[in-house]
Motif scaffolding. Sequence first.
Motif, PDB file in Angstrom:
ATOM      1  N   HIS A   1      34.081  76.029  38.028  1.00 22.71           N
ATOM      2  CA  HIS A   1      33.804  75.264  36.812  1.00 22.71           C
ATOM      3  C   HIS A   1      32.305  75.156  36.535  1.00 22.71           C
ATOM      4  CE1 HIS A   1      37.860  74.280  35.876  1.00 22.71           C
ATOM      5  NE2 HIS A   1      38.078  73.569  36.968  1.00 22.71           N
TER       6      HIS A   1
ATOM      7  N   ARG B   1      34.747  80.536  34.263  1.00 24.79           N
ATOM      8  CA  ARG B   1      35.024  79.149  33.897  1.00 24.79           C
ATOM      9  C   ARG B   1      36.337  79.052  33.111  1.00 24.79           C
ATOM     10  NH1 ARG B   1      29.628  79.338  32.335  1.00 24.79           N
ATOM     11  NH2 ARG B   1      30.233  79.151  30.127  1.00 24.79           N
TER      12      ARG B   1
ATOM     13  N   ARG C   1      39.812  77.115  34.309  1.00 29.45           N
ATOM     14  CA  ARG C   1      40.430  76.030  33.541  1.00 29.45           C
ATOM     15  C   ARG C   1      41.931  76.234  33.381  1.00 29.45           C
ATOM     16  NH1 ARG C   1      35.589  76.123  30.445  1.00 29.45           N
ATOM     17  NH2 ARG C   1      36.521  77.589  28.944  1.00 29.45           N
TER      18      ARG C   1
END
Length: 482
Positions: free
Chosen positions: A347, A355, A359
Amino acid sequence: MDSAAAAVSAPGPETAGTPAEGRTWTSALRAPRLDPYWVAGALFVLYATLSVTRHLRMLTISWDLGIFEQAIRTYAHLQAPVADLKGPGANILGDHFSPITALVAPFYRLFPTPLTLLVVQAALFALSAVPVVRLAAGKLGRARGLAIGIAYGLSWGIQRAVDFDFHEIAFAMPLLAFSLEAVVARRWRAVLWWALPLVLVKEDLGVTVAAIGVAILVRERRNRRGTPAAPTAYGLIAFGLAASALALCVAIPAFNNSGSYDYWNKVDGGSTATIPLLTALRTLLWILLPTTGLLALRSPVAIVALPTLAWRFISHDDHYWGTDWHYNAVLMPIVFIALTDALAKAHRSPRGWLRRYARQLPAAVAGAALAFSAALPLYSLTEPATYRIPESVRAAERLLARIPDDATVEASDVTAISRLTGRCRVFWAGGTQGITPDYMAQHAGDGRPVKDLLADAAQAHPGSRYELLGAEGTIVVLKRVA
């Protein structure tokens, strides 16, 4: 506000605080800090229901439940842990060094049934979800933490283990999960307290303890604030390797009737079978892809899985190579905590694609676990037949109940074993070593006629004569009459 307005707005004595207290009580039950325990409680119900219903329907697939019941039964009576299924008078500590199973003995003394072992195992598996959910929620947020917890609890490795009756690795699950949670949280004293007892679960787990030390060193190698983790890491490495060496070379041979460790031959014995490359790759992909999307490989915690994978893949026994039975269960807490550690770092990655992948991954692995469950053991809980005991099972139990308590029984039918080990002295077929059993519980699933089974009994025990006591399904019970 004047005094009159205050008097109007204040609640009366009979209602003061009631709505607020109601909201507080219900809110407390929904508090995020309780999520790990709700998840563990739900998993316990699922695991215990699966194990108990399988046992009640006589779907035992191995003799292990009987072996562990024999050992725990003797522990419960403050005796040496003898498992006659491994040979008359065989001390189970001479087979695998698992003294931690003695912790089940007090519960077994109160409830002397194989169901006690299955329920304890369900509780241990479920308990291991607590640190997994807690760590994931703390690092990734509540929703993603719950997704990771669901993926872990429904993972194929754990479902296969629950489906495999009872095994000592159930104790390794919470110990590994709590210790690795502490590694990620940098709580070094807690790492020690949770990791060190692993050496009492099984002889190979000392090397896993050492691997935890290695993972700490790798994970903390860039820590510029000093090296408070180093003493813990080096201590785990030294202690773990020494414990495995002592268990393999001293403790197990001391308890083994032959003075050796029987499983060396699975590594350097007569068989020359080696794991095919495609089998190894397939097993590794199952361990890493649907569970972690391969992201666990970005965490040093994944190092802890290497000892288990190593001894399985170098073995000549093909039972260790695949995805069946209980062999992959101990890898599940490792890869899921490695996933959480990797997600927390991803993250903060400067790479946008990483990233975005991070998620979405918690929801993806939870979805994969739910989807695969349609072909895994827990799916049977949705089928009405799971909760019905067939008349054939009841008839088989009535037949086995005709064998009196404390009788000696030679068994070749694994479904009969766990119905007898709690009240009889049970041996495996061909392993009585000169003891002539009072009864024989034979497996006749190949359609062999009873007269052939009687002839085999007479040949196996010269000078004795057996007659048919009864037959139900694949179980034939013979009684010694002379």
